[in-house]
Design an enzyme around this catalytic site. Structure first.
Site, PDB file in Angstrom:
ATOM      1  N   CYS A  23       9.312   7.247   8.307  1.00 44.97           N
ATOM      2  CA  CYS A  23      10.011   7.625   7.076  1.00 44.97           C
ATOM      3  C   CYS A  23       9.801   9.121   6.820  1.00 44.97           C
ATOM      4  O   CYS A  23       8.663   9.579   6.663  1.00 44.97           O
ATOM      5  CB  CYS A  23       9.494   6.812   5.898  1.00 44.97           C
ATOM      6  N   GLU A  37      26.824 -10.004  -7.050  1.00 48.93           N
ATOM      7  CA  GLU A  37      26.979  -8.591  -6.711  1.00 48.93           C
ATOM      8  C   GLU A  37      27.526  -7.790  -7.892  1.00 48.93           C
ATOM      9  O   GLU A  37      27.088  -6.668  -8.160  1.00 48.93           O
ATOM     10  CB  GLU A  37      27.902  -8.437  -5.497  1.00 48.93           C
ATOM     11  N   CYS A  54       4.454   2.705  -0.339  1.00 49.77           N
ATOM     12  CA  CYS A  54       4.656   3.081   1.062  1.00 49.77           C
ATOM     13  C   CYS A  54       3.719   2.333   2.010  1.00 49.77           C
ATOM     14  O   CYS A  54       4.078   2.054   3.162  1.00 49.77           O
ATOM     15  CB  CYS A  54       4.498   4.588   1.229  1.00 49.77           C
ATOM     16  N   CYS A  86       5.345  -0.779   3.277  1.00 53.39           N
ATOM     17  CA  CYS A  86       6.713  -0.659   3.779  1.00 53.39           C
ATOM     18  C   CYS A  86       6.763  -0.798   5.293  1.00 53.39           C
ATOM     19  O   CYS A  86       6.028  -0.098   6.018  1.00 53.39           O
ATOM     20  CB  CYS A  86       7.305   0.685   3.358  1.00 53.39           C
TER      21      CYS A  86
END
Length: 353
Positions: free
Chosen positions: A212, A41, A203, A206
Site C-alpha cells: 500500500c 445499493e 493498517c 489490512c
C-alpha cells in the site's frame, strides 16, 4: 504484486467479511435477488450499513418485489424512505421499477447498458447489481472502493475529479477477478467500510498493507484527497405548526422543485409576520407559541428553522378542496413521506398537551 490484490482480498473476506447482510440472502437457485441488491445499493449511497439495515427490512417487508414497488403510490415509497434523506433516490428507484415493468418484463435487465440507463443507476450501481446478483464481471467504484484504491495505488487528488476518477476506474477494472465476483465486490466494500476507514485506518489488519503506497509513505491521512472546501450558506425559514382542537396538524405537499420536493411538510414563511398572515389564510387563530429553533444541514446549505405553534386553530373553508393541503392526526403521519426534521418536530409537538 498488484495482480495479487483480488486473491488477498478474498482470503481476508472468507475470514472477516460480512456474509449475513439481508440483501445477500440467496434465492432457491442460489443467486441473490437482484431487486434486494439494487435496493441496498441505492440505500447505501451516502449512508452506512448500520443505518440502512432497519430501513431495508422495513422497505422489503412492505414492498417485497420490484413489481410491488412499481405498483406502490409515491406517498408509500416516500414514507418508507423517510429518514434516509436524498429523496430523489427514492423517486428514481420508484420510476426505475415502473420502467422495468413497462419495458423489461418486471425484472431488472441483465444487460449493462439497459440497466445503467434506468433512473438513478449509474456505472457503479449497475456493476454492483450485475456482479452481486448474477456473478458477472463488472467493477464497482463506490466511496469505500475509491478510498481503498486511492491509498493502495497512491493516487492523489479528489476522487470526484474526472481525471482522478478515470484512474480509479482503471484500477477497479484491472483488479476485478473473473471468478467469485460477488464475493470480491463485497470484500473490497467491506475492507473500506471496516478497515481502510477515513480516520485512523487499521493498517495492521489490512490484507493489502504490504504494498500500500499510502501506508508506505505515511499518506493515509491525505489520501484520498478531500473535496475542495467551500462556504455553506445559511437560509432561514419559519415553519407553521397549525394544530386544531382535535390535535390534527396542517400539512402542505411541497412542489416538484427544490429540496423535499413532493414530500408533505409544514407551511413555511420567510419571517414571523409572514407566518401570521399565512396562518390566517388557513385557519382562525388566537395566539402563537415560539418553539425551540433548530438547524438542518443539507449538502449545499444550512436551513435555520424557527417553528411557530398555532394551537387550537379552526380550519378555514376551502382546505378540503385543495389536494396540496391536509389536516393529519398523529396516526396518519407514519403513512406519509415527511422530511426527517419535520417528522421529528411533529413527534415533539404530539408529546405536548
Amino acid at each position: 504484486m498488484n495482480a495479487s490484490l483480488a486473491p488477498r482480498l478474498l482470503r481476508w473476506f472468507d475470514q472477516h467479511g460480512r456474509k449475513d447482510l439481508p440483501w445477500q440472502r440467496a434465492l432457491d437457485d442460489g443467486r441473490r435477488d437482484a431487486y434486494r441488491v439494487w435496493l441496498s445499493e441505492v440505500m447505501l449511497q451516502q449512508t452506512q450499513v448500520a443505518t440502512v439495515l432497519g430501513y431495508f427490512e422495513r422497505f422489503v417487508n412492505a414492498l417485497p418485489t420490484l413489481r410491488a414497488l412499481a405498483a406502490a403510490d409515491e406517498d408509500t415509497v416516500l414514507a418508507l424512505w423517510s429518514g434516509l434523506g436524498y429523496y430523489r433516490r427514492a423517486r428514481f428507484l420508484h420510476r426505475a421499477a415502473q420502467l422495468c415493468v413497462e419495458r423489461h418484463g418486471g425484472e431488472l435487465p441483465r444487460d449493462f447498458d439497459a440497466l445503467a440507463a434506468l433512473p438513478g443507476i449509474g456505472r457503479s450501481t449497475a456493476g454492483a447489481i450485475l456482479a452481486q446478483a448474477h456473478g458477472l464481471r463488472f467493477a464497482i467504484l463506490d466511496g469505500n472502493v475509491k478510498r481503498v484504491l486511492a491509498r493502495h495505488h497512491g493516487i492523489h487528488g479528489y476522487p470526484g475529479d474526472s481525471a482522478v476518477e478515470k484512474q480509479l476506474w482503471q484500477h477497479a477494472e484491472a483488479h476485478t477477478p473473473a471468478a467469485r465476483v460477488a464475493d470480491y465486490t463485497q470484500a473490497i466494500m467491506d475492507l473500506g467500510a471496516t478497515v481502510c476507514v477515513r480516520a485512523r485506518p487499521r493498517c495492521a489488519d489490512c490484507p493489502l498493507a504490504a504494498d500500500c503506497v499510502a501506508r508506505r509513505d505515511g499518506l493515509t491521512a491525505q489520501l484520498p484527497g478531500r473535496k475542495p472546501a467551500k462556504s455553506i450558506p445559511t437560509r432561514a425559514t419559519v415553519m407553521l405548526v397549525l394544530r386544531d382542537r382535535r390535535g390534527r396538524v396542517l400539512l402542505e405537499r411541497r412542489g416538484p422543485q427544490g429540496v423535499w420536493s413532493g414530500l408533505w411538510s409544514l407551511p413555511e414563511a420567510s419571517d414571523p409576520d409572514g407566518a401570521w398572515r399565512l396562518a390566517q389564510q388557513h385557519a382562525r387563530i388566537d395566539d402563537a407559541q415560539a418553539l425551540a429553533p433548530f438547524t438542518h444541514v443539507f449538502s449545499h446549505y444550512k436551513l435555520a428553522i424557527e417553528p411557530l405553534l398555532f394551537d387550537h386553530a379552526t380550519a378555514q373553508r376551502g382546505i378540503a378542496d385543495n389536494p396540496q393541503l391536509r389536516w393529519c392526526d398523529a396516526d396518519e403521519l407514519g403513512a406519509l413521506g415527511l422530511p426527517a426534521p419535520v417528522r421529528s418536530l411533529l413527534l415533539q409537538i404530539n408529546d405536548k398537551p
